[in-house]
Design a protein around this motif. Structure first.
Motif, short mmCIF file in Angstrom:
data_model
loop_
_atom_site.label_atom_id
_atom_site.label_comp_id
_atom_site.label_asym_id
_atom_site.label_seq_id
_atom_site.Cartn_x
_atom_site.Cartn_y
_atom_site.Cartn_z
N VAL A 1 -8.14 -0.79 -5.47
CA VAL A 1 -7.90 0.03 -6.66
C VAL A 1 -8.84 -0.46 -7.75
O VAL A 1 -9.07 -1.66 -7.87
CB VAL A 1 -6.43 -0.13 -7.11
N LEU B 1 2.92 1.80 -2.11
CA LEU B 1 3.00 2.13 -3.54
C LEU B 1 1.71 2.75 -4.07
O LEU B 1 1.71 3.45 -5.08
CB LEU B 1 3.30 0.85 -4.36
N THR B 2 0.59 2.45 -3.41
CA THR B 2 -0.71 2.93 -3.91
C THR B 2 -1.22 4.12 -3.11
O THR B 2 -2.41 4.41 -3.13
CB THR B 2 -1.77 1.81 -3.89
N GLY B 3 -0.31 4.76 -2.39
CA GLY B 3 -0.72 5.91 -1.59
C GLY B 3 -1.67 5.52 -0.48
O GLY B 3 -2.53 6.31 -0.08
N ARG C 1 0.70 2.29 -13.37
CA ARG C 1 0.21 3.38 -12.52
C ARG C 1 1.03 3.57 -11.26
O ARG C 1 1.12 4.68 -10.72
CB ARG C 1 -1.25 3.11 -12.13
N PHE C 2 1.59 2.49 -10.74
CA PHE C 2 2.27 2.58 -9.44
C PHE C 2 3.73 2.15 -9.57
O PHE C 2 4.03 0.95 -9.55
CB PHE C 2 1.53 1.72 -8.41
N MET D 1 5.72 -1.24 -8.41
CA MET D 1 4.82 -2.40 -8.33
C MET D 1 5.37 -3.59 -9.12
O MET D 1 5.28 -4.73 -8.70
CB MET D 1 3.44 -1.99 -8.86
N ARG E 1 0.80 -1.23 0.00
CA ARG E 1 0.00 0.00 0.00
C ARG E 1 0.83 1.28 0.00
O ARG E 1 0.33 2.35 -0.33
CB ARG E 1 -0.98 0.01 1.19
N GLN F 1 -3.97 3.21 -0.56
CA GLN F 1 -5.25 2.62 -0.99
C GLN F 1 -5.24 1.10 -0.83
O GLN F 1 -4.29 0.44 -1.25
CB GLN F 1 -5.49 2.91 -2.47
N LEU G 1 -1.60 -1.90 -13.18
CA LEU G 1 -1.07 -1.55 -11.85
C LEU G 1 0.40 -1.16 -11.94
O LEU G 1 0.85 -0.21 -11.30
CB LEU G 1 -1.22 -2.74 -10.88
N GLU G 2 1.17 -1.94 -12.75
CA GLU G 2 2.60 -1.68 -12.90
C GLU G 2 2.84 -0.30 -13.50
O GLU G 2 3.77 0.40 -13.12
CB GLU G 2 3.25 -2.78 -13.76
#
Ligand SMILES: [Zn+2]
Length: 371
Positions: A21, A14-16, A38-39, A42, A12, A18, A35-36
């Motif tokens: 998602v 990596l996802t700020g 966007r983050f 990842m 998390r 969240q 995902l890779e």
């Protein structure tokens, strides 16, 4: 076509922060690629240098691991739930069977794999494998509480079957703890059941309570109720208490420092002052409701979520279908948890049974105020 992805706690950052998602993808490969992209970071968490998904990462689509489906080519449709579950250091990773079994817990933000691990590591003692212990034991086992201790000295009787749902007709005459162990094993073989075929008394209460994190009180008599209360107070254990009488039930959580049963009733009534268990009777469904609420409060304690019934006594009237909550305060003059306790060791009272009716609490006790 939107798909929700569960992000495990260690990812998390990596996802700020969240935990969930949303993504648009037609298959798992596309979803992971999204995902890779966007983050940042990842990709390294998910794949090795050759781009192969790490062996310690499992991806589930609606509770099926993708290796049992079409791997990364597994097609996704709108509304699918995808979970990324990394193995956990410390040897307490979940088996695929467990991940499937607890998938509805994994989807809850307040439980998830870390909460499930807390449940798995928890040790709960159930006093009594009867009316309250039955639903409580079943739900705690189903939820994945790793170790359940059961203490009961009785054998299954025909008259128990009207409410004690751990036991079945062909078990009449069997030890309750053995019958309970068998039923729980059939429901969830991941749960370890420690059966104690004994009467809870001053000779074994301390030793037994010390072995467990939480104690769920499902007793039907005063000697055991006072003994369980005193042992929990003296050892600093949280007691998840429940009681039933005819059509009424009550539930509370006695946490050290927040009052106890003796704050309400300093001493047992004299024998004969209250109806005996046999005379009183109980509606069969009632312990199912009360015991289930005890299981719920136990799980909340283990997970550390929600607003526990600490300092509150929940009263349930089955006939009017009404719930009331009374405030329950620690009594400084309480003989066991007060400022100057007079009870410092366990007491074995003589056998008698029955329970004070909840209405008396509200009317006669000035330290109990309507919430
Ligand atoms: Zn007290």
């Amino acid at each position: 076509m939107s798909v929700k992805v569960y992000i495990p706690t260690p990812f998390r950052a990596l996802t700020g922060g969240q935990s969930r998602v949303e993504t648009e993808a037609g298959d798992v490969k596309g979803l992971l690629g999204d995902l890779e992209a966007r983050f940042p970071g990842m990709r390294d968490r998910l794949r090795d240098e050759q781009g192969v998904l790490h062996q310690f990462i499992n991806v589930y689509v609606n509770s099926e691991e993708i290796s049992a489906l079409d791997g990364e080519a597994t097609a996704l449709k709108g509304g699918d739930d995808v979970s990324i579950i990394p193995a956990v250091a410390g040897g307490s990773a979940f088996t695929i069977e467990e991940v499937k079994r607890y998938s509805r817990h994994f989807l809850l933000q307040d439980v998830g794999p870390s909460g499930q691990r807390k449940l798995k590591n928890a040790r709960v003692l159930l006093i009594g494998a009867g009316g309250l212990g039955s639903p409580a034991g079943l739900y705690l086992a189903a939820a994945g509480v790793g170790t359940l201790g059961l203490i009961d000295f009785d054998v299954v009787d025909h008259s128990n079957l009207q409410r004690q749902v751990l036991h079945f007709t062909d078990r009449v005459g069997d030890l309750k703890v053995e019958s309970a162990k068998q039923t729980i094993g059939m429901l969830n073989p991941n749960v370890k059941v420690e059966a104690h075929n004994a009467i809870l008394d001053s000779s074994n209460a301390f030793e037994l309570f010390r072995e467990y994190d939480y104690v769920l009180n499902g007793v039907d008599n005063f000697p055991a109720r006072y003994l369980a209360n005193d042992a929990a107070v003296l050892l600093g254990k949280t007691l998840i208490d429940g009681g039933i009488n005819q059509f009424e039930g009550q539930v509370t959580v006695y946490k050290p420092g927040h009052g106890c049963y003796r704050c309400l009733y300093p001493a047992p009534p004299p024998p004969g002052a209250v109806p005996s268990c046999a005379e009183a009777g109980v509606l069969g469904v009632l312990p199912g409701i009360v015991g289930s609420m005890q299981a719920l409060e136990t799980i909340k304690q283990i997970l550390g979520i929600g607003d526990p019934l600490v300092g509150r006594l929940l009263l349930f009237d089955a006939l009017s279908m009404e719930f009331r909550t009374l405030k329950l305060r620690r009594d400084k003059g309480c003989p066991v948890c007060g400022d100057h306790p007079t009870i410092t060791e366990l007491i074995d009272y003589h056998e008698f049974c029955g329970a004070p009716i909840p209405a008396e609490l509200a009317d006669q006790r000035d330290r109990v105020a309507v919430h």
